[in-house]
Design a protein around this motif. Structure first.
Motif, PDB file in Angstrom:
ATOM      1  N   VAL A  17      17.845  49.269  19.079  1.00 10.48           N
ATOM      2  CA  VAL A  17      19.130  50.140  19.120  1.00 10.48           C
ATOM      3  C   VAL A  17      19.665  50.894  20.226  1.00 10.48           C
ATOM      4  CG1 VAL A  17      20.887  51.738  17.609  1.00 10.48           C
ATOM      5  CG2 VAL A  17      19.044  49.849  16.437  1.00 10.48           C
ATOM      6  N   ILE A  18      18.741  51.635  20.564  1.00  5.18           N
ATOM      7  CA  ILE A  18      18.909  52.600  21.719  1.00  5.18           C
ATOM      8  C   ILE A  18      19.181  51.539  23.015  1.00  5.18           C
ATOM      9  CG2 ILE A  18      18.071  54.362  23.437  1.00  5.18           C
ATOM     10  CD1 ILE A  18      19.061  55.443  20.607  1.00  5.18           C
ATOM     11  N   ALA A  19      18.504  50.665  23.385  1.00  4.04           N
ATOM     12  CA  ALA A  19      18.917  49.641  24.435  1.00  4.04           C
ATOM     13  C   ALA A  19      20.000  49.164  24.392  1.00  4.04           C
ATOM     14  CB  ALA A  19      17.366  48.729  24.412  1.00  4.04           C
ATOM     15  N   GLU A  20      20.320  48.559  23.071  1.00  3.90           N
ATOM     16  CA  GLU A  20      21.668  47.817  22.887  1.00  3.90           C
ATOM     17  C   GLU A  20      22.768  48.753  22.908  1.00  3.90           C
ATOM     18  OE1 GLU A  20      22.071  44.607  21.965  1.00  3.90           O
ATOM     19  OE2 GLU A  20      20.266  44.130  22.385  1.00  3.90           O
ATOM     20  N   VAL A  21      22.893  49.711  22.661  1.00  7.04           N
ATOM     21  CA  VAL A  21      23.873  50.894  22.630  1.00  7.04           C
ATOM     22  C   VAL A  21      24.037  51.538  24.070  1.00  7.04           C
ATOM     23  CG1 VAL A  21      24.746  52.988  21.848  1.00  7.04           C
ATOM     24  CG2 VAL A  21      23.803  51.133  20.224  1.00  7.04           C
ATOM     25  N   GLU A  22      22.954  51.925  24.630  1.00  7.42           N
ATOM     26  CA  GLU A  22      22.803  52.803  26.031  1.00  7.42           C
ATOM     27  C   GLU A  22      23.575  52.032  27.055  1.00  7.42           C
ATOM     28  OE1 GLU A  22      19.932  56.185  27.420  1.00  7.42           O
ATOM     29  OE2 GLU A  22      19.136  54.079  27.415  1.00  7.42           O
ATOM     30  N   ALA A  23      23.151  50.723  27.196  1.00  6.95           N
ATOM     31  CA  ALA A  23      23.581  50.045  28.635  1.00  6.95           C
ATOM     32  C   ALA A  23      25.018  49.823  28.564  1.00  6.95           C
ATOM     33  CB  ALA A  23      22.725  48.590  28.520  1.00  6.95           C
ATOM     34  N   PRO A  24      25.553  49.183  27.247  1.00  5.72           N
ATOM     35  CA  PRO A  24      26.864  48.877  27.431  1.00  5.72           C
ATOM     36  C   PRO A  24      27.777  50.521  27.620  1.00  5.72           C
ATOM     37  CG  PRO A  24      26.272  48.190  25.359  1.00  5.72           C
ATOM     38  CD  PRO A  24      24.978  48.683  26.358  1.00  5.72           C
ATOM     39  N   LEU A  25      27.212  51.513  26.875  1.00  5.32           N
ATOM     40  CA  LEU A  25      27.928  52.779  27.313  1.00  5.32           C
ATOM     41  C   LEU A  25      27.808  53.293  28.675  1.00  5.32           C
ATOM     42  CD1 LEU A  25      28.530  55.627  25.917  1.00  5.32           C
ATOM     43  CD2 LEU A  25      26.167  56.201  25.649  1.00  5.32           C
ATOM     44  N   ILE A  26      26.746  53.423  29.163  1.00  2.00           N
ATOM     45  CA  ILE A  26      26.758  53.645  30.630  1.00  2.00           C
ATOM     46  C   ILE A  26      27.607  52.766  31.423  1.00  2.00           C
ATOM     47  CG2 ILE A  26      25.149  53.717  32.652  1.00  2.00           C
ATOM     48  CD1 ILE A  26      22.877  54.534  30.765  1.00  2.00           C
ATOM     49  N   GLU A  27      27.340  51.422  31.173  1.00  2.58           N
ATOM     50  CA  GLU A  27      28.450  50.309  31.968  1.00  2.58           C
ATOM     51  C   GLU A  27      29.913  50.777  31.829  1.00  2.58           C
ATOM     52  OE1 GLU A  27      28.839  45.657  32.570  1.00  2.58           O
ATOM     53  OE2 GLU A  27      28.002  46.480  30.838  1.00  2.58           O
ATOM     54  N   THR A  28      30.085  51.047  30.784  1.00  2.00           N
ATOM     55  CA  THR A  28      31.625  51.521  30.413  1.00  2.00           C
ATOM     56  C   THR A  28      32.261  52.803  31.130  1.00  2.00           C
ATOM     57  OG1 THR A  28      31.585  50.089  28.231  1.00  2.00           O
ATOM     58  CG2 THR A  28      33.141  51.843  28.329  1.00  2.00           C
ATOM     59  N   VAL A  29      31.141  53.866  30.954  1.00  2.00           N
ATOM     60  CA  VAL A  29      31.582  55.114  31.627  1.00  2.00           C
ATOM     61  C   VAL A  29      31.504  55.000  32.988  1.00  2.00           C
ATOM     62  CG1 VAL A  29      30.614  57.408  31.756  1.00  2.00           C
ATOM     63  CG2 VAL A  29      30.756  56.437  29.522  1.00  2.00           C
ATOM     64  N   MET A  30      30.387  54.172  33.559  1.00  2.00           N
ATOM     65  CA  MET A  30      30.702  54.123  35.082  1.00  2.00           C
ATOM     66  C   MET A  30      31.892  53.391  35.563  1.00  2.00           C
ATOM     67  SD  MET A  30      27.998  55.476  36.601  1.00  2.00           S
ATOM     68  CE  MET A  30      27.840  54.518  38.218  1.00  2.00           C
ATOM     69  N   ARG A  31      32.269  52.447  34.709  1.00  2.00           N
ATOM     70  CA  ARG A  31      33.795  51.592  35.194  1.00  2.00           C
ATOM     71  C   ARG A  31      34.836  52.598  35.169  1.00  2.00           C
ATOM     72  NH1 ARG A  31      32.604  47.245  32.580  1.00  2.00           N
ATOM     73  NH2 ARG A  31      33.665  47.948  30.554  1.00  2.00           N
ATOM     74  N   HIS A  32      34.857  53.548  33.923  1.00  2.00           N
ATOM     75  CA  HIS A  32      35.917  54.435  33.703  1.00  2.00           C
ATOM     76  C   HIS A  32      36.179  55.370  34.808  1.00  2.00           C
ATOM     77  CE1 HIS A  32      38.512  57.030  31.471  1.00  2.00           C
ATOM     78  NE2 HIS A  32      37.532  58.158  31.727  1.00  2.00           N
ATOM     79  N   VAL A  33      34.841  55.886  35.560  1.00  2.00           N
ATOM     80  CA  VAL A  33      35.019  56.905  36.424  1.00  2.00           C
ATOM     81  C   VAL A  33      34.834  56.174  37.961  1.00  2.00           C
ATOM     82  CG1 VAL A  33      33.878  58.647  35.155  1.00  2.00           C
ATOM     83  CG2 VAL A  33      32.503  57.394  36.638  1.00  2.00           C
ATOM     84  N   GLY A  34      35.171  54.976  38.059  1.00  2.00           N
ATOM     85  CA  GLY A  34      35.037  54.131  39.312  1.00  2.00           C
ATOM     86  C   GLY A  34      33.553  54.390  40.104  1.00  2.00           C
TER      87      GLY A  34
END
Length: 101
Positions: free
Chosen positions: A42-59
């Protein structure tokens, strides 16, 4: 309109999504025991898209992303590399003067 009341841990909309997904996971197992650590899965499934989305959000600004995520920038960098979300820096070219050829 959203409410300004704080949401208790495990009671927000995201928690509801996780509950539904885990319930579906167990239904799909049809009574069998999971073969791997459910927590790590669950952590691996949630953490990767969370980080990817935040990174995109902050350029792709790692300092801003780390602050939003509440983790150290070095920890973020390690996670970016482990999930394949960061490009490894290319080593400097060892051939100089090749542009004049």
């Amino acid at each position: 309109m959203s409410s300004d009341k704080p949401v208790k841990a495990g009671q927000g909309w995201l928690a509801g999504c996780v509950r539904l997904a885990v319930e579906r996971y167990f239904l799909d197992l049809n009574g069998q025991c999971p073969g791997t650590s459910l927590y790590e899965t669950v952590i691996a499934e949630v953490e990767a898209p969370l980080i990817e989305t935040v990174m995109r959000h902050v350029g792709h600004n790692q300092c801003q992303a780390a602050k939003i995520l509440g983790i150290n920038r070095n920890t973020l960098r390690k996670k970016l590399l482990s999930y394949g979300l960061a490009e490894r820096p290319e080593p400097p070219s060892t051939i100089q003067g090749s542009e004049s050829l």
